[in-house]
Design a protein around this motif. Structure first.
Motif, short mmCIF file in Angstrom:
data_model
loop_
_atom_site.label_atom_id
_atom_site.label_comp_id
_atom_site.label_asym_id
_atom_site.label_seq_id
_atom_site.Cartn_x
_atom_site.Cartn_y
_atom_site.Cartn_z
N ASN A 51 0.79 -1.23 0.00
CA ASN A 51 0.00 0.00 0.00
C ASN A 51 0.82 1.28 0.00
O ASN A 51 0.28 2.35 -0.27
N GLU A 52 2.16 1.19 0.26
CA GLU A 52 2.90 2.44 0.38
C GLU A 52 4.40 2.22 0.31
O GLU A 52 4.91 1.19 0.76
N VAL A 53 5.10 3.20 -0.26
CA VAL A 53 6.55 3.29 -0.21
C VAL A 53 6.91 4.62 0.44
O VAL A 53 6.36 5.65 0.06
N VAL A 54 7.80 4.58 1.41
CA VAL A 54 8.27 5.81 2.06
C VAL A 54 9.76 5.97 1.75
O VAL A 54 10.55 5.04 1.96
N LEU A 55 10.13 7.14 1.24
CA LEU A 55 11.51 7.46 0.91
C LEU A 55 11.97 8.63 1.77
O LEU A 55 11.32 9.68 1.80
N VAL A 56 13.09 8.44 2.47
CA VAL A 56 13.62 9.47 3.35
C VAL A 56 14.99 9.90 2.83
O VAL A 56 15.95 9.11 2.86
N PRO A 57 15.13 11.13 2.34
CA PRO A 57 16.44 11.59 1.82
C PRO A 57 17.49 11.64 2.94
O PRO A 57 17.21 12.09 4.06
N GLU A 58 18.67 11.18 2.63
CA GLU A 58 19.77 11.18 3.60
C GLU A 58 20.29 12.59 3.88
O GLU A 58 20.93 12.81 4.90
N ASP A 59 20.01 13.55 2.97
CA ASP A 59 20.51 14.90 3.15
C ASP A 59 19.60 15.76 4.02
O ASP A 59 19.81 16.97 4.17
N GLY A 60 18.57 15.14 4.61
CA GLY A 60 17.67 15.88 5.47
C GLY A 60 16.51 16.52 4.76
O GLY A 60 15.72 17.26 5.38
N GLY A 61 16.34 16.27 3.47
CA GLY A 61 15.21 16.82 2.74
C GLY A 61 13.90 16.21 3.18
O GLY A 61 13.85 15.30 4.01
N GLN A 93 8.99 7.14 -11.43
CA GLN A 93 8.67 8.33 -10.66
C GLN A 93 9.90 9.23 -10.60
O GLN A 93 11.01 8.77 -10.40
N THR A 94 9.69 10.53 -10.76
CA THR A 94 10.79 11.48 -10.77
C THR A 94 11.18 11.85 -9.33
O THR A 94 10.33 12.25 -8.53
N LEU A 95 12.47 11.70 -9.01
CA LEU A 95 12.99 12.02 -7.70
C LEU A 95 14.26 12.85 -7.86
O LEU A 95 14.98 12.72 -8.86
N ALA A 96 14.56 13.67 -6.87
CA ALA A 96 15.83 14.38 -6.86
C ALA A 96 16.97 13.38 -6.67
O ALA A 96 16.83 12.39 -5.93
N VAL A 97 18.09 13.60 -7.32
CA VAL A 97 19.22 12.69 -7.17
C VAL A 97 19.74 12.77 -5.73
O VAL A 97 19.60 13.78 -5.05
N GLY A 98 20.31 11.67 -5.28
CA GLY A 98 20.84 11.64 -3.92
C GLY A 98 20.64 10.29 -3.27
O GLY A 98 20.21 9.31 -3.91
N GLU A 99 20.98 10.21 -1.98
CA GLU A 99 20.86 8.99 -1.20
C GLU A 99 19.53 8.97 -0.45
O GLU A 99 19.10 9.99 0.10
N TYR A 100 18.89 7.79 -0.42
CA TYR A 100 17.60 7.64 0.24
C TYR A 100 17.61 6.38 1.11
O TYR A 100 18.27 5.38 0.79
N THR A 101 16.83 6.43 2.19
CA THR A 101 16.44 5.23 2.92
C THR A 101 15.00 4.94 2.54
O THR A 101 14.18 5.86 2.39
N MET A 102 14.67 3.65 2.37
CA MET A 102 13.33 3.29 1.90
C MET A 102 12.69 2.26 2.80
O MET A 102 13.34 1.35 3.34
N CYS A 103 11.37 2.39 2.95
CA CYS A 103 10.53 1.39 3.60
C CYS A 103 9.37 1.05 2.67
O CYS A 103 8.78 1.94 2.06
N LEU A 104 9.06 -0.24 2.58
CA LEU A 104 7.94 -0.73 1.78
C LEU A 104 6.92 -1.33 2.74
O LEU A 104 7.27 -2.15 3.59
#
Length: 335
Positions: A51-61, A93-104
């Motif tokens: 039902n969901e994907v959560v993406l957390v930018p490593e740069d604090g975004g 899906q368009t995302l800003a380049v960079g490092e992310y942590t993800m949860c599914l």
């Protein structure tokens, strides 16, 4: 649908786009996410309602939520997508380049086929859940009735195309807990793989090898039921250091055994009449394969040896994997 958690950040982005001609647009990449599986024998269906994907930018975004439930949760029978086959959850899906942590996230089952479930060969339809709850780096999703698959290693979005696969190992991660209703998936049995650096391994189990293993195991272990499975190990190694599935139990202190990185059932291909296996989405490198016909005695949460009727019959090494290619490694008798 992508849902930024902060409206302020969206306003800043729009303002930036209306700036002077000397301003530069942020670099972006296209993100896709699919799921795939290494199958199990005790189930006819293993269906997760994502039902969901959560993406957390490593740069604090600002974190990003990708909703998979428009028109109902995105249900996938993992047994339909094995080896190098995969089911797409997120497409370009368009995302800003960079490092992310993800949860599914996948919705907990309730014993019906309207939410996550397993159709077992001995119990019928039972509820299925992911055995982990909670936020993603402090970011909560839209429902508490969902299990969390947390990928603890950040991944990179580069400019251009970024295709990732959440690779499930159900033989290792699908658990039927004693005294509890239903089954659960251990989130540690799911790995995130970048398709750009991955290849496949596939091959045929020779009839002579299959028959020899069953005959020898009947004589050595006095068993009469068989399950033919290929185990994949990192690096070059032989049977003396190939370990079984042990989960959190681990191996005895001082043991030279290492755990497999993946398993693949060897099943009959009705079109060719051959017994085939495939490992999909394997990272570049050198591997070894252990073959056994008594995988049915390898329990995923404990260590088994010949005393518990489990052993490897043959090993094959080295097996080289290159990105974008399929390495053929047939399981033939070795004299």
């Amino acid at each position: 649908m992508i849902k930024p958690l902060s409206i302020i950040s969206l306003a800043l982005l729009v303002a930036g786009c209306g700036g002077s001609s000397g301003s530069s647009s942020p670099q972006t990449g296209q993100f896709s996410l699919a799921v795939s599986d290494a199958p199990v024998e005790q189930a006819d269906e293993v269906v997760l309602f994502f039902n969901e994907v959560v993406l957390v930018p490593e740069d604090g975004g600002d974190p990003i939520l990708i909703d998979l439930s428009e028109g109902g949760p995105d249900s996938v029978d993992l047994l339909d997508y094995t080896g190098s086959n995969s089911a797409t959850l997120v497409n370009s899906q368009t995302l800003a380049v960079g490092e992310y942590t993800m949860c599914l996230y996948a919705l907990d089952g309730d014993g019906t086929q309207q939410l996550s479930y397993v159709n077992t060969q001995d119990q019928g339809v039972v509820p299925l859940r992911v055995n982990s709850k909670g936020s993603c780096q402090g970011v909560r999703g839209n429902t508490d009735e969902a299990g969390r698959i947390f990928f603890n290693q950040p991944f990179t979005i580069n400019t251009g195309i970024n295709n990732y696969v959440a690779e499930f190992n159900l033989r290792q991660g699908l658990v039927d807990p004693q005294g509890q209703e239903g089954m659960f998936i251990k989130p540690t049995a799911v790995q995130l793989v970048n398709e750009a650096g991955a290849g496949n391994i596939a091959g045929v189990l020779a009839v002579e090898q299959r028959e020899a293993c069953e005959a020898d195991m009947t004589s050595l272990l006095e068993v009469s039921e068989f399950s033919h499975v290929a185990y994949l190990f990192a690096g070059e190694r032989d049977r003396t250091t190939m370990g079984d599935l042990v989960g959190d139990a681990g191996y005895p202190d001082g043991s030279p055994l290492v755990a497999p990185v993946a398993t693949a059932d060897i099943s009959l291909d009705e079109a060719s009449g051959e017994y085939r296996y495939e490992f999909g989405f394997i990272g570049e490198g050198t591997y070894s394969i252990g073959y056994t016909c008594v995988a049915n005695f390898d329990l995923p949460e404990s260590h088994e040896t010949e005393e518990q009727d489990f052993t490897f019959y043959q090993h094959y090494t080295p097996v080289q994997v290159q990105p974008g290619l399929t390495t053929v490694q047939d399981l033939d008798p070795i004299l």
